[in-house]
Design a protein around this motif. Structure first.
Motif, PDB file in Angstrom:
ATOM      1  N   PHE A 203       0.838  -1.189   0.000  1.00 15.69           N
ATOM      2  CA  PHE A 203       0.000   0.000   0.000  1.00 15.69           C
ATOM      3  C   PHE A 203       0.880   1.249   0.000  1.00 15.69           C
ATOM      4  CE2 PHE A 203      -2.415  -3.294   2.306  1.00 15.69           C
ATOM      5  CZ  PHE A 203      -3.470  -3.438   1.422  1.00 15.69           C
ATOM      6  N   SER A 204       0.269   2.388  -0.081  1.00 19.43           N
ATOM      7  CA  SER A 204       1.022   3.637  -0.054  1.00 19.43           C
ATOM      8  C   SER A 204       1.592   3.881   1.342  1.00 19.43           C
ATOM      9  CB  SER A 204       0.127   4.817  -0.458  1.00 19.43           C
ATOM     10  OG  SER A 204      -0.822   5.081   0.562  1.00 19.43           O
ATOM     11  N   ILE A 205       2.607   4.731   1.401  1.00 20.72           N
ATOM     12  CA  ILE A 205       3.181   5.108   2.695  1.00 20.72           C
ATOM     13  C   ILE A 205       2.112   5.811   3.538  1.00 20.72           C
ATOM     14  CG2 ILE A 205       4.897   6.586   3.833  1.00 20.72           C
ATOM     15  CD1 ILE A 205       6.143   4.123   2.536  1.00 20.72           C
ATOM     16  N   GLU A 206       1.271   6.608   2.918  1.00 18.44           N
ATOM     17  CA  GLU A 206       0.207   7.305   3.645  1.00 18.44           C
ATOM     18  C   GLU A 206      -0.742   6.308   4.306  1.00 18.44           C
ATOM     19  OE1 GLU A 206       1.056   8.045   0.445  1.00 18.44           O
ATOM     20  OE2 GLU A 206       2.069   9.946   0.827  1.00 18.44           O
ATOM     21  N   ASP A 207      -1.079   5.231   3.584  1.00 17.20           N
ATOM     22  CA  ASP A 207      -1.936   4.191   4.160  1.00 17.20           C
ATOM     23  C   ASP A 207      -1.240   3.497   5.322  1.00 17.20           C
ATOM     24  OD1 ASP A 207      -4.017   4.676   2.389  1.00 17.20           O
ATOM     25  OD2 ASP A 207      -3.450   3.053   1.015  1.00 17.20           O
ATOM     26  N   ALA A 208       0.049   3.258   5.176  1.00 15.75           N
ATOM     27  CA  ALA A 208       0.809   2.614   6.255  1.00 15.75           C
ATOM     28  C   ALA A 208       0.847   3.514   7.487  1.00 15.75           C
ATOM     29  CB  ALA A 208       2.223   2.284   5.784  1.00 15.75           C
ATOM     30  N   VAL A 209       1.001   4.819   7.280  1.00 12.68           N
ATOM     31  CA  VAL A 209       1.005   5.748   8.412  1.00 12.68           C
ATOM     32  C   VAL A 209      -0.374   5.766   9.075  1.00 12.68           C
ATOM     33  CG1 VAL A 209       1.247   8.181   9.087  1.00 12.68           C
ATOM     34  CG2 VAL A 209       2.917   7.139   7.551  1.00 12.68           C
ATOM     35  N   ASP A 210      -1.434   5.725   8.278  1.00 12.91           N
ATOM     36  CA  ASP A 210      -2.781   5.625   8.854  1.00 12.91           C
ATOM     37  C   ASP A 210      -2.898   4.372   9.719  1.00 12.91           C
ATOM     38  OD1 ASP A 210      -3.572   7.931   7.492  1.00 12.91           O
ATOM     39  OD2 ASP A 210      -4.606   6.816   5.893  1.00 12.91           O
TER      40      ASP A 210
END
Length: 74
Positions: free
Chosen positions: A53-60
């Protein structure tokens, strides 16, 4: 160093950096928070799924995980 290990390390660094940026923290503060609330372990253990997944999704996802562990950032 094994390529998979190198990729995992680079991914985790990117997640920590993005987490720091999102919450206005230094990299050291972000790492400390993620380590204390088991976010580093989460990123390590869920790497196979999360890196797709995207880094943004991982941060979420790591933010939600830390919150369930008692973290207050959200």
């Amino acid at each position: 160093m094994d390529k998979e290990v190198k990729n995992k390390i680079e991914y985790m660094i990117a997640c920590i950096s993005e987490f720091a940026d999102r919450y206005g923290l230094s990299s050291r503060q972000a790492f400390s928070y993620l380590y204390f609330y088991k976010g580093i372990a989460f990123l390590d253990n869920s790497y196979e799924a999360e890196h797709q997944f995207s880094i943004e999704d991982a941060v979420d996802d790591v933010t939600d995980y830390c919150k369930r562990q008692g973290g207050a950032l959200a």
